[in-house]
Design a protein around this motif. Sequence first.
Motif, PDB file in Angstrom:
ATOM      1  N   ASN A  68       0.811  -1.228   0.000  1.00  0.00           N
ATOM      2  CA  ASN A  68       0.000   0.000   0.000  1.00  0.00           C
ATOM      3  C   ASN A  68       0.843   1.276   0.000  1.00  0.00           C
ATOM      4  O   ASN A  68       0.330   2.361   0.283  1.00  0.00           O
ATOM      5  CB  ASN A  68      -0.964   0.032   1.192  1.00  0.00           C
ATOM      6  CG  ASN A  68      -1.946  -1.122   1.182  1.00  0.00           C
ATOM      7  OD1 ASN A  68      -2.451  -1.496   0.115  1.00  0.00           O
ATOM      8  ND2 ASN A  68      -2.216  -1.703   2.335  1.00  0.00           N
ATOM      9  N   GLN A  69       2.126   1.158  -0.323  1.00  0.00           N
ATOM     10  CA  GLN A  69       2.988   2.338  -0.388  1.00  0.00           C
ATOM     11  C   GLN A  69       2.976   2.910  -1.804  1.00  0.00           C
ATOM     12  O   GLN A  69       2.972   2.157  -2.784  1.00  0.00           O
ATOM     13  CB  GLN A  69       4.418   1.977   0.025  1.00  0.00           C
ATOM     14  CG  GLN A  69       5.262   3.152   0.449  1.00  0.00           C
ATOM     15  CD  GLN A  69       6.594   2.709   1.030  1.00  0.00           C
ATOM     16  OE1 GLN A  69       7.164   1.705   0.616  1.00  0.00           O
ATOM     17  NE2 GLN A  69       7.107   3.460   2.001  1.00  0.00           N
ATOM     18  N   SER A  70       2.975   4.227  -1.916  1.00  0.00           N
ATOM     19  CA  SER A  70       2.944   4.889  -3.219  1.00  0.00           C
ATOM     20  C   SER A  70       4.184   5.746  -3.396  1.00  0.00           C
ATOM     21  O   SER A  70       4.990   5.909  -2.459  1.00  0.00           O
ATOM     22  CB  SER A  70       1.697   5.767  -3.338  1.00  0.00           C
ATOM     23  OG  SER A  70       1.756   6.829  -2.393  1.00  0.00           O
ATOM     24  N   SER A  72       4.200   8.906  -3.608  1.00  0.00           N
ATOM     25  CA  SER A  72       4.047  10.054  -2.712  1.00  0.00           C
ATOM     26  C   SER A  72       4.541   9.749  -1.311  1.00  0.00           C
ATOM     27  O   SER A  72       5.298  10.526  -0.707  1.00  0.00           O
ATOM     28  CB  SER A  72       2.581  10.493  -2.658  1.00  0.00           C
ATOM     29  OG  SER A  72       2.126  10.903  -3.925  1.00  0.00           O
ATOM     30  N   ASN A  89       4.783  14.144 -10.627  1.00  0.00           N
ATOM     31  CA  ASN A  89       3.747  13.313 -11.253  1.00  0.00           C
ATOM     32  C   ASN A  89       3.380  13.844 -12.632  1.00  0.00           C
ATOM     33  O   ASN A  89       3.181  13.073 -13.580  1.00  0.00           O
ATOM     34  CB  ASN A  89       2.500  13.269 -10.371  1.00  0.00           C
ATOM     35  CG  ASN A  89       2.681  12.380  -9.155  1.00  0.00           C
ATOM     36  OD1 ASN A  89       3.590  11.556  -9.115  1.00  0.00           O
ATOM     37  ND2 ASN A  89       1.834  12.545  -8.159  1.00  0.00           N
ATOM     38  N   ARG A  99       0.866   5.278 -10.645  1.00  0.00           N
ATOM     39  CA  ARG A  99      -0.074   4.407  -9.922  1.00  0.00           C
ATOM     40  C   ARG A  99       0.285   2.939 -10.066  1.00  0.00           C
ATOM     41  O   ARG A  99      -0.249   2.081  -9.353  1.00  0.00           O
ATOM     42  CB  ARG A  99      -1.498   4.646 -10.441  1.00  0.00           C
ATOM     43  CG  ARG A  99      -2.037   6.047 -10.171  1.00  0.00           C
ATOM     44  CD  ARG A  99      -3.355   6.280 -10.876  1.00  0.00           C
ATOM     45  NE  ARG A  99      -3.209   6.151 -12.337  1.00  0.00           N
ATOM     46  CZ  ARG A  99      -4.204   6.292 -13.199  1.00  0.00           C
ATOM     47  NH1 ARG A  99      -5.432   6.553 -12.750  1.00  0.00           N
ATOM     48  NH2 ARG A  99      -3.985   6.178 -14.494  1.00  0.00           N
ATOM     49  N   ARG A 102       4.465  -1.049  -7.697  1.00  0.00           N
ATOM     50  CA  ARG A 102       3.976  -2.262  -7.026  1.00  0.00           C
ATOM     51  C   ARG A 102       4.820  -2.592  -5.801  1.00  0.00           C
ATOM     52  O   ARG A 102       6.028  -2.349  -5.777  1.00  0.00           O
ATOM     53  CB  ARG A 102       3.999  -3.461  -7.986  1.00  0.00           C
ATOM     54  CG  ARG A 102       3.223  -3.244  -9.264  1.00  0.00           C
ATOM     55  CD  ARG A 102       3.034  -4.552 -10.020  1.00  0.00           C
ATOM     56  NE  ARG A 102       4.264  -5.314 -10.130  1.00  0.00           N
ATOM     57  CZ  ARG A 102       5.135  -5.159 -11.122  1.00  0.00           C
ATOM     58  NH1 ARG A 102       4.938  -4.226 -12.040  1.00  0.00           N
ATOM     59  NH2 ARG A 102       6.221  -5.909 -11.189  1.00  0.00           N
TER      60      ARG A 102
END
Length: 432
Positions: A68-70, A72, A89, A99, A102
């Motif tokens: 769940n890490q992005s 950002s 971005n 997005r 992974r």
Amino acid sequence: MLSKKKQILLSSLLGSILLLVIFIPKKQNIEPLDEVEVTDSVEVQEIVYKYGIPLDDYNVDYGLVKENQSLSTILEKHGLSIRQIYDLNLAAKDVFDVRKIRSGQSYAVFTTRDSIPVVEFFVYEENPKSYVVFDLRDNYQVRRGENPVEWIRKEVIGEVESSLWVAMQKEQTDPQLAVVLSNIFGWTIDFFGLQKQDEFRVIYEQENVDGKDLLNFNIIAASFRHGDSTYYAIPFEQEGEVLYYNDKGNSLEGAFLKAPLDFFRISSRFTNSRYHPILKRYRAHHGVDYAAPTGTPVYAIGSGRVIAKGYQANGGGNYVKIKHNSVYTTTYMHLSRFARGLKVGNSVAQKEVIGYVGATGLATGPHLDFRVFENGKPINPLTIKSQPKKPVSQNDMPEFIMIRDSLIKMLVGMHKSVIPKTLTDSLSLARE
């Protein structure tokens, strides 16, 4: 007696001679000096780059993307503002969709060596070969890059004791090579019926990036002694297509695969009387059960058209039926799920994934119930006949024979203790 004038002249002459004797240097045997090569005393230090970035100029923080890490959250952790991340971005818009970052993938953050470190580069590895560089200096820029790839030549020889997978591990070879071999020999050898002391010999190349082996293989030549027969796999290009052929020049690829999944145990065979573990009675089992973990990919054994897809609550669970031609139809049952986008009427290619192993319907555990129908009647899937693809033509046969003989000589001459030279050297030796 000398006059006074003559005495003065004689004294002057003797004085001059004395001065010459005193001040003229003695003759010495002087050896020539050795030639000295004059070099620049400053050593030139080689600059080491990673992702095209000079490593010595930065501190590098390597990490793995967490669940769940992005992008950002990673960059915020390293001190970037929301505005900076937003601008980055925008810069990435036409290059990489942020997005799609992974969990489990590697990344690197490059910061300056100043007293107050500044992030100048963020690098995300899509896979071992390709990466995306986010340049945070001045005008933000995003570019893709690729790590240099090397193909390492290897060879392995071994015997089967329990399975080909275990035999590969015993020889300290990546067991995924067993899957590649099963794909090549899949039309001629039943890998679920291997016998003890079956022998394999493989000369191959494995893709390597940054000293790490990848799961990509190129089989240069292979042989498999199964029972009393030895099968060869000789790559040869004909009409722009490279296929594997046996020693007689017949293609190893047939109209049907020997099995619809890679390497797992047969838990039940074709029979007219089998005790059903759930129904608690004997009845016919006109198929073969392959025990495999849930989620294992299931392939179409041949090209064809999907004629049925559905669910049987008290039978096969999720199932797919494929019509291959006017003679053969196959059915795949107890699937956990179907391949994405699979619909009735779709055309499928040989070895295309159509679903995944599961335990839906009447099943005690995850397995694939695979059935084959010939002219509408069930037949034993393990005995299905498969015509090979086009053999080597008569015009190409002389060239094929030369290549075949060289490669077979290499395979026969293999020894476990010998590390082979390059393919070119080995071929030269084989021709001598």
